[in-house]
Design an enzyme around this catalytic site. Sequence first.
Site, PDB file in Angstrom:
ATOM      1  N   SER A 241      38.963  32.669  35.250  1.00 26.14           N
ATOM      2  CA  SER A 241      37.491  32.573  35.349  1.00 26.14           C
ATOM      3  C   SER A 241      36.804  33.065  34.080  1.00 26.14           C
ATOM      4  O   SER A 241      35.841  32.435  33.609  1.00 26.14           O
ATOM      5  CB  SER A 241      36.982  33.331  36.576  1.00 26.14           C
ATOM      6  OG  SER A 241      37.463  34.649  36.601  1.00 26.14           O
ATOM      7  N   HIS A 271      44.166  32.360  41.842  1.00 29.85           N
ATOM      8  CA  HIS A 271      43.185  33.301  41.272  1.00 29.85           C
ATOM      9  C   HIS A 271      42.314  33.832  42.425  1.00 29.85           C
ATOM     10  O   HIS A 271      42.839  34.348  43.401  1.00 29.85           O
ATOM     11  CB  HIS A 271      42.393  32.548  40.183  1.00 29.85           C
ATOM     12  CG  HIS A 271      41.537  33.407  39.297  1.00 29.85           C
ATOM     13  ND1 HIS A 271      41.640  34.764  39.212  1.00 29.85           N
ATOM     14  CD2 HIS A 271      40.527  33.072  38.427  1.00 29.85           C
ATOM     15  CE1 HIS A 271      40.753  35.234  38.341  1.00 29.85           C
ATOM     16  NE2 HIS A 271      40.046  34.230  37.855  1.00 29.85           N
ATOM     17  N   HIS A 318      51.084  39.446  39.649  1.00 27.91           N
ATOM     18  CA  HIS A 318      50.000  39.340  38.662  1.00 27.91           C
ATOM     19  C   HIS A 318      50.581  38.889  37.328  1.00 27.91           C
ATOM     20  O   HIS A 318      51.710  39.233  36.993  1.00 27.91           O
ATOM     21  CB  HIS A 318      49.275  40.690  38.489  1.00 27.91           C
ATOM     22  CG  HIS A 318      47.932  40.534  37.864  1.00 27.91           C
ATOM     23  ND1 HIS A 318      47.746  40.553  36.507  1.00 27.91           N
ATOM     24  CD2 HIS A 318      46.714  40.312  38.419  1.00 27.91           C
ATOM     25  CE1 HIS A 318      46.456  40.371  36.256  1.00 27.91           C
ATOM     26  NE2 HIS A 318      45.811  40.215  37.401  1.00 27.91           N
ATOM     27  N   ARG A 327      42.465  48.312  41.572  1.00 32.16           N
ATOM     28  CA  ARG A 327      41.395  47.763  42.423  1.00 32.16           C
ATOM     29  C   ARG A 327      41.855  47.741  43.882  1.00 32.16           C
ATOM     30  O   ARG A 327      41.064  47.877  44.800  1.00 32.16           O
ATOM     31  CB  ARG A 327      41.001  46.358  41.935  1.00 32.16           C
ATOM     32  CG  ARG A 327      40.486  46.341  40.500  1.00 32.16           C
ATOM     33  CD  ARG A 327      40.298  44.928  39.985  1.00 32.16           C
ATOM     34  NE  ARG A 327      41.545  44.181  39.939  1.00 32.16           N
ATOM     35  CZ  ARG A 327      41.642  42.890  39.617  1.00 32.16           C
ATOM     36  NH1 ARG A 327      40.546  42.209  39.292  1.00 32.16           N
ATOM     37  NH2 ARG A 327      42.818  42.287  39.599  1.00 32.16           N
ATOM     38  N   ASP A 373      43.225  41.156  45.589  1.00 34.86           N
ATOM     39  CA  ASP A 373      42.941  40.283  46.735  1.00 34.86           C
ATOM     40  C   ASP A 373      43.714  40.677  47.990  1.00 34.86           C
ATOM     41  O   ASP A 373      43.395  40.208  49.085  1.00 34.86           O
ATOM     42  CB  ASP A 373      43.264  38.831  46.370  1.00 34.86           C
ATOM     43  CG  ASP A 373      42.453  38.373  45.183  1.00 34.86           C
ATOM     44  OD1 ASP A 373      41.234  38.596  45.187  1.00 34.86           O
ATOM     45  OD2 ASP A 373      43.033  37.804  44.238  1.00 34.86           O
TER      46      ASP A 373
END
Length: 441
Positions: A241, A271, A318, A327, A373
């Site tokens: 992105s 993604h 990843h 995160r 995620d």
Amino acid sequence: MGIIKDRFVAKASAANAEIKELLKEHGNKKIGEVTLAQVYQGMRGITGLVTETSLLDSHEGIRFRGYSIPELQEKLPKSAHGTEPLPEGLFYLMLVGELPTKEDVDHVSAVLQRRSHVPNHVFAAIDALPLHTHPMTMFVTGVMALQTESYFSKAYSEGIAKKDYWEPTFDDALILIARLPRIAAYIYRRKYKNNEHIQPNGMLDWAGNLAHMLGYDDHGFRELMRLYMTIHADHEGGNVSAHTTHLVGSALSDPYLAYAAGMNGLAGPLHGLANQEVIKWIFEMQKELGTDEPSKDQIAEYVRKTLSAGKVVPGYGHAVLRKTDPRFTAQMEFGKTHMPDDKLVNTVWNIYETVPPILQSLGKIKNPWPNVDAHSGALLVHYGMVEYEFYTVLFAVSRSLGVLASLIWDRALGFPLERPKSVTTESVKQWLEGKAEIWGD
Ligand code: CMX
């Protein structure tokens, strides 16, 4: 916008002078080598971009202008009764390069509030799509409809000088960021809540107002939105992105066009769409096993089944990280504070204990650990937001902060059109046989 703009200009002109000197002295220094495998395999590990807003360390995770997520949680200003950072503060940090005061953050919030009005034709464009349209398609359609408002595009057609490109880019970026919560909430309420919309609350901060317009006025959900919008904002420049926004922006496409392009990339399952895939996968697992509290053995069995069907385990792995994503950890901490007994959240934690050794045992996966995620959906479900196809829209609203701050920097630093060299396999074979030495442009 005066104060932030003035501070940005001062930083950008100093950075411009510094980069000029740097290149004068070291411009010919080699920064790395490129192997043929890297050319074929997604350019992993090739340093080829400058992104000022954040830097990713494969073991430590993301740092925004040098600050880790726990440091941001401590140092960024909070809302009156909150403990999570206000994302406006992170935007200020990425743009200006310095930690903001509470006053600075309130200023950014007020600037965004004043510019948040979304013209009616944007809603009409979204309304033209059938209700079964994916929320990310509706979102990008809304952003594209908003492009009519672009100052950059107007200024360019009127002949603006190159040195001034940054200014209408800055204006476009802030206006776009200001309006995204309303667009996102409109899509959510249209698709899932009977087309019953909630007007913005002019007293709330950017993320708090998003929570409010979505229809969640719980204090915990507002805090979650502040954390969520902060941790998803940026992940250096090479992810799909951010890179796409930068690439499309390098053609001097205005911020609306560039951001929309980037968000089309975020909508891919490898993604940002992985956040919906994770919850979908867990719901399917619960259904198949007939329980909302699967044991670790049951989870392990289901993971093996997923892998043997030739599918990825969503939320794990990843391209750069080689440890648990900070995160993920920040969201886990939020879960421990706000919902330690939630069954779904506990399942996410059990999956965290189960998946890495299984992925590791395959021997081919470079990072068996969870990414951002893997956790986000369970926190949203806790507050009642079960419509998982919407989750990537929240990621997209947050990502605007990073990619648009970067785009402003791209214009201020005068970065040129991006145009790497590509090859054909035939030309590679000729090169290997010594028949072609250098590829021309
Ligand atoms: N489950 C199963 N297989 C996986 C896997 C996972 N979670 N992660 C990687 N692999 C596989 C790859 O598909 C690849 O297989 P092949 O060699 O058969 O093609 C192999 O392991 C090596 O891959 P890698 O070098 O470790 O990982 P990549 O850099 O190629 O891919 C990523 C990174 C994120 C696309 C991958 O880990 C993945 O597909 N994860 C699941 C989707 C996901 O969670 N994406 C979200 C990422 C974060 C974000 O951008 O939001």
